[in-house]
Write an enzyme that holds these catalytic residues in place. Sequence first.
Site, PDB file in Angstrom:
ATOM      1  N   HIS A 126       0.880  -1.179   0.000  1.00  0.00           N
ATOM      2  CA  HIS A 126       0.000   0.000   0.000  1.00  0.00           C
ATOM      3  C   HIS A 126       0.917   1.230   0.000  1.00  0.00           C
ATOM      4  O   HIS A 126       2.024   1.188   0.542  1.00  0.00           O
ATOM      5  CB  HIS A 126      -0.836  -0.041   1.281  1.00  0.00           C
ATOM      6  N   ASP A 203       2.984  -4.402   8.225  1.00  0.00           N
ATOM      7  CA  ASP A 203       1.750  -3.627   8.073  1.00  0.00           C
ATOM      8  C   ASP A 203       0.593  -4.632   8.150  1.00  0.00           C
ATOM      9  O   ASP A 203       0.333  -5.378   7.217  1.00  0.00           O
ATOM     10  CB  ASP A 203       1.802  -2.904   6.721  1.00  0.00           C
ATOM     11  N   GLN A 206      -4.569  -5.226   6.898  1.00  0.00           N
ATOM     12  CA  GLN A 206      -5.540  -6.167   6.309  1.00  0.00           C
ATOM     13  C   GLN A 206      -5.477  -7.537   6.958  1.00  0.00           C
ATOM     14  O   GLN A 206      -6.113  -8.479   6.468  1.00  0.00           O
ATOM     15  CB  GLN A 206      -5.289  -6.309   4.802  1.00  0.00           C
ATOM     16  N   LYS A 229     -10.475  -0.875  10.299  1.00  0.00           N
ATOM     17  CA  LYS A 229     -10.572  -2.115   9.507  1.00  0.00           C
ATOM     18  C   LYS A 229     -10.832  -3.306  10.434  1.00  0.00           C
ATOM     19  O   LYS A 229     -10.826  -4.460  10.017  1.00  0.00           O
ATOM     20  CB  LYS A 229      -9.303  -2.325   8.695  1.00  0.00           C
ATOM     21  N   CYS A 367      -4.688   2.265  -3.840  1.00  0.00           N
ATOM     22  CA  CYS A 367      -3.474   2.818  -3.211  1.00  0.00           C
ATOM     23  C   CYS A 367      -2.297   1.855  -3.343  1.00  0.00           C
ATOM     24  O   CYS A 367      -1.499   1.703  -2.400  1.00  0.00           O
ATOM     25  CB  CYS A 367      -3.702   3.174  -1.734  1.00  0.00           C
TER      26      CYS A 367
END
Length: 409
Positions: A126, A203, A206, A229, A367
Site C-alpha cells: 500500500h 503492516d 488487512q 478495519k 493505493c
Amino acid sequence: MSHDGLNIEAIRAQFPLLHQEVNGAPLVYLDSAATTQKPQCVIDAVTEYYTGYNSNVHRGAHSLADKATIAFEGARQKVSAFINSPKPEQVLWTRGTTEAINLVAHSWGNHNIAAGDIILVSELEHHANIVPWQILAEQKGAKVVPIPLTEQGDIDQNAFTALLTSDVKLLALSHVSNALGSVNPVKQMVAAAKAKGITTLLDGAQAVAHFKVDVQALGCDFYVFSGHKLFAPTGVGVLWGKEALLNSMPPYQGGGEMIDTVSFEGTTFNGLPFKFEAGTPHIEGVIGLGAAIDFLNSLDNEAVAQHEADLMDYIIKKAANFDGLKRIGEAKYQVGAFSFLLEGTHPSDVGMLLDQQGIAVRTGHHCAQPLMSRFNIPGTVRASLSIYNTRDDIDRLFAGLEKAKLFLL
Ligand code: PMP
C-alpha cells in the site's frame, strides 16, 4: 446458519448499517478492506462515553476523568492481549496504519537510516508503506527497493533472498495485501531478516480482522494496524514495537502528555507509551476499539476463519466459471480481498453498475499503483469480505456482474 456452523444471522444482526436498501436494493457490502462496518456494541461504547463520562484522560482530578482513563487504558490492555504483546506499554495509539508507519519513519528512521542504506519493501505494498520510506530515503540518500512478485501475486522468495544484502537496514512488508488478499509468509521473511540484524516492520492493516495475530510469534520489531478495519471507529490505530527499540527512539511529536518535566532550560520525556502520544488522544476511538476487541473475543475464532475461508473458496469457484472474468492475483493463501477485471470493461464502470444494484465494491488502484503497474493494469474491481458476508452476497455480486455485462458489452 452459514455453511460452516457460524450463526451468521446473529452476527449480521449486530451490524445495523447492513440492514438497509441502497439504490432500491438490499445492501451487499463488499468493501470491508476499505473500512469495516461497526457492530452495535462499538457504537454504544462511543455513545456511552459521550453521554455518560466524556472527560479528558490521565490528568483529571474528578470521577468522570477517572472513568474515562480506566476505559482508555483498559482498551490498551485489551489490544495488548489481542496481539499478545508482552506489555500494554508497547501498544501506542496513532491515527491509524499510515500515521504509525510515519512515526517509525520519523523517529526510528531519522536515527537509523543513513546514506547508502536500503529499505526493502515488496511490489504489493500500500502507498502508506512506500511513500514514508521514500521521503526518508530522499532525506538520507538511502534507497527503497521493492521485492518483485510472482505472476500469482506472491512475493518472490528467491528474489527476496538475493536482495537481503548487508546494506538492508529495514524490511517493511504487508502481512496481507489490500489489493490482492495475498497472505505473505512474513514470519519466515522476518526470521531471515532478523538473522542478518535487519529491523522489521509489518503492516497488519488487512490482517488483524481476519486471523489471530501474535506479535511475539511473528518476531517482528514493529507491527501496525488501523482500528477502522477491525470494526472500530476511524481515526485510531496502533503502533506496536519491541520495548527496547521504542525506548531507544526519540519522540515523534512534542506537546502535552509526552513530557516528564518542562522548563526553558530543557524538557525531559515521559516513558512508554506516553512518550509517543502528544496531545489529547482520540479517546472515543480508543474506547470504541476496546469494544471492537470485546466483540471479536466474543466470537469463535476458528469458526470465523472457517467462514471467511468458505466465502473465499466460493467466490474463487464462481469467478472461475464466469465468462470474461479475469482474476488478478492467485496467491497461495488469500484472505479478505478478491480482485478481478471484466474483459472489455473498465473497473469504474463495473463498480458504478454494481452500486446501482446496491452492491458496494471498490474499484481503482487501491493505493497500490506499483502493484497495478506490475500487472500492467490501471486498476481492478475488488470485492472484499468480512465476517458478516454470506454466500448470498456473493451470488448477488455475480448476478450483478451479469447485468453489468449486458449493459457494457
Ligand atoms: N496498509 C494497508 C495494507 C491498507 O490496506 C491500508 C488501508 N487501505 C493502509 C495501509 C492505510 O491504512 P489507514 O488509511 O487506515 O491509515
